[in-house]
Design a protein around this motif. Sequence first.
Motif, PDB file in Angstrom:
ATOM      1  N   GLY A   1     -10.220   6.500   5.719  1.00  0.00           N
ATOM      2  CA  GLY A   1      -9.452   6.715   4.493  1.00  0.00           C
ATOM      3  C   GLY A   1      -8.180   7.494   4.695  1.00  0.00           C
TER       4      GLY A   1
ATOM      5  N   VAL B   1      -5.532  -1.366   1.597  1.00  0.00           N
ATOM      6  CA  VAL B   1      -4.869  -0.084   1.341  1.00  0.00           C
ATOM      7  C   VAL B   1      -3.764  -0.262   0.307  1.00  0.00           C
ATOM      8  CG1 VAL B   1      -3.393   1.712   2.336  1.00  0.00           C
ATOM      9  CG2 VAL B   1      -5.419   0.920   3.586  1.00  0.00           C
TER      10      VAL B   1
ATOM     11  N   LYS C   1      -5.063  -0.659  -3.201  1.00  0.00           N
ATOM     12  CA  LYS C   1      -5.538   0.614  -3.740  1.00  0.00           C
ATOM     13  C   LYS C   1      -4.382   1.451  -4.267  1.00  0.00           C
ATOM     14  CE  LYS C   1      -9.527   1.172  -0.634  1.00  0.00           C
ATOM     15  NZ  LYS C   1     -10.043   1.986   0.503  1.00  0.00           N
TER      16      LYS C   1
ATOM     17  N   SER D   1      -4.947  -3.506   5.893  1.00  0.00           N
ATOM     18  CA  SER D   1      -3.711  -2.987   5.313  1.00  0.00           C
ATOM     19  C   SER D   1      -3.510  -3.516   3.896  1.00  0.00           C
ATOM     20  CB  SER D   1      -2.504  -3.357   6.182  1.00  0.00           C
ATOM     21  OG  SER D   1      -2.377  -2.468   7.261  1.00  0.00           O
TER      22      SER D   1
ATOM     23  N   THR E   1      -4.941   5.632   3.325  1.00  0.00           N
ATOM     24  CA  THR E   1      -4.898   5.677   1.862  1.00  0.00           C
ATOM     25  C   THR E   1      -4.538   7.078   1.374  1.00  0.00           C
ATOM     26  OG1 THR E   1      -6.553   3.925   1.697  1.00  0.00           O
ATOM     27  CG2 THR E   1      -6.219   5.298  -0.237  1.00  0.00           C
TER      28      THR E   1
ATOM     29  N   SER F   1      -1.124   7.750  -0.568  1.00  0.00           N
ATOM     30  CA  SER F   1      -1.310   8.158  -1.965  1.00  0.00           C
ATOM     31  C   SER F   1      -0.534   9.418  -2.287  1.00  0.00           C
ATOM     32  CB  SER F   1      -2.794   8.383  -2.262  1.00  0.00           C
ATOM     33  OG  SER F   1      -3.522   7.173  -2.178  1.00  0.00           O
TER      34      SER F   1
END
Length: 339
Positions: free
Chosen positions: A266, A302, A305, A299, A269, A273
């Motif tokens: 993670g 990601v 998301k 990818s 991400t 983010s």
Amino acid sequence: MTPREELNTARLALRPVLASDEAAVVAHMNDLNVSGWLARVPHPYTAADFHQFATQIAYPGETYVIEDANGFAGVLGAGAELGYWLSPRAHGQGYATEAAQAVLAAQFSQDVRTVISGYFVGNTRSARVLQKLGFVETGRSIKHCLALGQNRQHVDLSLTAKAFLAANPLEIITPRLRLAPLDIERDWRDIARIGGDPAVARMTNSHLSPWPEADVRASLAESQWHGRLGFRLGIWFEGKLVGAVGLWDDPVETGYFLDPAYWNRGIATEAMSAFLPQMIARFGLSEVFADHCTDNPASGAVLRKLGFRQIGEGIGESLARGTVPIAIYRLDVPKVKTS
């Protein structure tokens, strides 16, 4: 890019001067504890003075009302010269520094010309703020304080884009990660190792496996943080450099790469983010593009998301393996209105 008329920081909203600000501005400008530190403000200060300020002096994208959770907190003007004042109830909370950092970052991202400022001797609050921003003294002069009707000793200052970036380094902290500018001499070996890993290089358009030192150094030199689009930041996890994120212009496009030893945790991400919202706010972006090789579905996951949506497919070029099919994504950024 056009001047930013509205900006948001962690605690503040910066917006253009409105007619509805008249009462607050007139009240504060008639307080000599505020206007006595300003050069060009008359006393008494009338509604006509505010009208002249709002219609002839305040320029959207250079002049901002500062608001916090309790409403009106002050005014800041930038452009060729930085000046500001705060409501006494907003003193001592770091608002001037926070607001000026946001305005100067936005300004220097488009225009690297030197900005001047200064303060009357005895204004220790402004002295501290301007020093934190990176301003340096260029001399002393005598300026007339209109509100007090007297000449006062004035400290003259200037700020370059380079000095501002040095005094206000970019660093993004998440629960597990630190994102910060890369240093060529310190970081090129780690970037060469990560970017030159066969599993990484084949998914990028500009990496070779192995990635030669000269090419890595050239890539890092071209993507140094300089306050404008066209840069990379390193990703550090537990003190170790594990990858990089970037943002480029024409069109605005983002991307990242990560050490395979840290895949499936993670980290990409988490890094993106935190990175994207801050850069969208800093540069006033309305859309961001990204792509990935179609044989790299991780990818795509990601990007989805993060709010990206696939808008098409195409053909890309990879130095490591030649022509590759790619999926193309776009993130549309909703415009945030301030009151």
